[in-house]
Design an enzyme around this catalytic site. Structure first.
Site, PDB file in Angstrom:
ATOM      1  N   ASP A  35      15.493 131.454 -41.895  1.00 20.12           N
ATOM      2  CA  ASP A  35      15.026 132.654 -41.203  1.00 20.12           C
ATOM      3  C   ASP A  35      15.793 133.856 -41.736  1.00 20.12           C
ATOM      4  O   ASP A  35      17.001 133.802 -41.950  1.00 20.12           O
ATOM      5  CB  ASP A  35      15.238 132.515 -39.687  1.00 20.12           C
ATOM      6  CG  ASP A  35      14.437 133.547 -38.909  1.00 20.12           C
ATOM      7  OD1 ASP A  35      13.486 133.158 -38.215  1.00 20.12           O
ATOM      8  OD2 ASP A  35      14.760 134.760 -39.004  1.00 20.12           O
ATOM      9  N   GLU A 105       5.869 136.531 -33.290  1.00 22.77           N
ATOM     10  CA  GLU A 105       5.844 137.713 -34.159  1.00 22.77           C
ATOM     11  C   GLU A 105       4.975 137.464 -35.401  1.00 22.77           C
ATOM     12  O   GLU A 105       4.215 138.343 -35.821  1.00 22.77           O
ATOM     13  CB  GLU A 105       7.296 137.995 -34.557  1.00 22.77           C
ATOM     14  CG  GLU A 105       7.532 139.123 -35.500  1.00 22.77           C
ATOM     15  CD  GLU A 105       8.995 139.135 -35.996  1.00 22.77           C
ATOM     16  OE1 GLU A 105       9.924 138.836 -35.203  1.00 22.77           O
ATOM     17  OE2 GLU A 105       9.199 139.420 -37.188  1.00 22.77           O
ATOM     18  N   VAL A 106       5.102 136.292 -35.967  1.00 22.89           N
ATOM     19  CA  VAL A 106       4.354 135.979 -37.197  1.00 22.89           C
ATOM     20  C   VAL A 106       3.228 134.999 -36.835  1.00 22.89           C
ATOM     21  O   VAL A 106       3.498 133.878 -36.395  1.00 22.89           O
ATOM     22  CB  VAL A 106       5.278 135.360 -38.262  1.00 22.89           C
ATOM     23  CG1 VAL A 106       4.480 135.023 -39.514  1.00 22.89           C
ATOM     24  CG2 VAL A 106       6.426 136.308 -38.603  1.00 22.89           C
ATOM     25  N   HIS A 110       4.813 128.049 -36.866  1.00 21.96           N
ATOM     26  CA  HIS A 110       6.125 127.688 -37.423  1.00 21.96           C
ATOM     27  C   HIS A 110       7.010 127.148 -36.323  1.00 21.96           C
ATOM     28  O   HIS A 110       6.854 127.495 -35.156  1.00 21.96           O
ATOM     29  CB  HIS A 110       6.798 128.888 -38.094  1.00 21.96           C
ATOM     30  CG  HIS A 110       6.901 130.105 -37.221  1.00 21.96           C
ATOM     31  ND1 HIS A 110       5.840 130.949 -37.011  1.00 21.96           N
ATOM     32  CD2 HIS A 110       7.926 130.611 -36.495  1.00 21.96           C
ATOM     33  CE1 HIS A 110       6.202 131.930 -36.208  1.00 21.96           C
ATOM     34  NE2 HIS A 110       7.464 131.743 -35.858  1.00 21.96           N
ATOM     35  N   HIS A 112      11.036 126.894 -35.330  1.00 25.45           N
ATOM     36  CA  HIS A 112      12.422 127.301 -35.588  1.00 25.45           C
ATOM     37  C   HIS A 112      13.314 126.085 -35.335  1.00 25.45           C
ATOM     38  O   HIS A 112      13.160 125.403 -34.317  1.00 25.45           O
ATOM     39  CB  HIS A 112      12.870 128.385 -34.597  1.00 25.45           C
ATOM     40  CG  HIS A 112      12.095 129.661 -34.628  1.00 25.45           C
ATOM     41  ND1 HIS A 112      12.597 130.828 -35.156  1.00 25.45           N
ATOM     42  CD2 HIS A 112      10.853 129.966 -34.165  1.00 25.45           C
ATOM     43  CE1 HIS A 112      11.712 131.797 -35.021  1.00 25.45           C
ATOM     44  NE2 HIS A 112      10.632 131.302 -34.414  1.00 25.45           N
TER      45      HIS A 112
END
Ligand code: AMP
Length: 125
Positions: A35, A105-106, A110, A112
């Protein structure tokens, strides 16, 4: 409501090689990289190569082999980073944000992986 995927998101650009990144891991259907704004000593992201907006979309639309490959990749990345208990580490937390309430946000699915030190309470408040 069916999901739409915006292929101009930053992770799609990373997948196409339009934005530089240093892959830490690659499998048939997934890649992992650090990240850019790490929140803990170890903060890694694992993304599928396919065009899925969030976890919900991925589980609905990805093939079984994509899903198996992706979740196996998450474990392999945590082991490779040395934070999985099976690799002698102290464990880690997986987070995936899905949609506006999560502050995703994206808009490319995904996970983390956070660890390398105590991660703290599950939520801020
Ligand atoms: P989320 O809020 O779950 O969508 O998280 C998106 C994550 O992507 C944030 O933690 C960002 O720091 C990270 N991020 C954004 N752009 C990049 C990039 N170019 N390379 C690596 N990580 C990024």
């Amino acid at each position: 409501m069916p999901y739409e995927y915006d292929d101009q998101n930053i992770f799609a650009k990373i997948l196409r090689g339009e934005i530089p990144s240093t892959p830490l891991f690659e499998s048939e259907h997934a890649i992992a990289f650090e990240d850019i704004r790490p929140q803990r000593k170890s903060h890694l992201l694992v993304i599928p190569k396919g065009p899925y907006r969030c976890y919900d979309h991925f589980v609905q639309a990805a093939s079984a082999s994509e899903q198996l490959d992706f979740f196996a990749a998450v474990a392999k990345v945590a082991a490779q980073a040395g934070i999985a208990e099976s690799a002698g580490g102290n464990g880690y937390r997986l987070i995936t944000n899905s949609g506006p309430d999560s502050l995703q946000e994206v808009p490319h699915f995904h996970v983390h992986i956070l660890g390398g030190e105590p991660v703290g309470p599950l939520t801020a408040s």
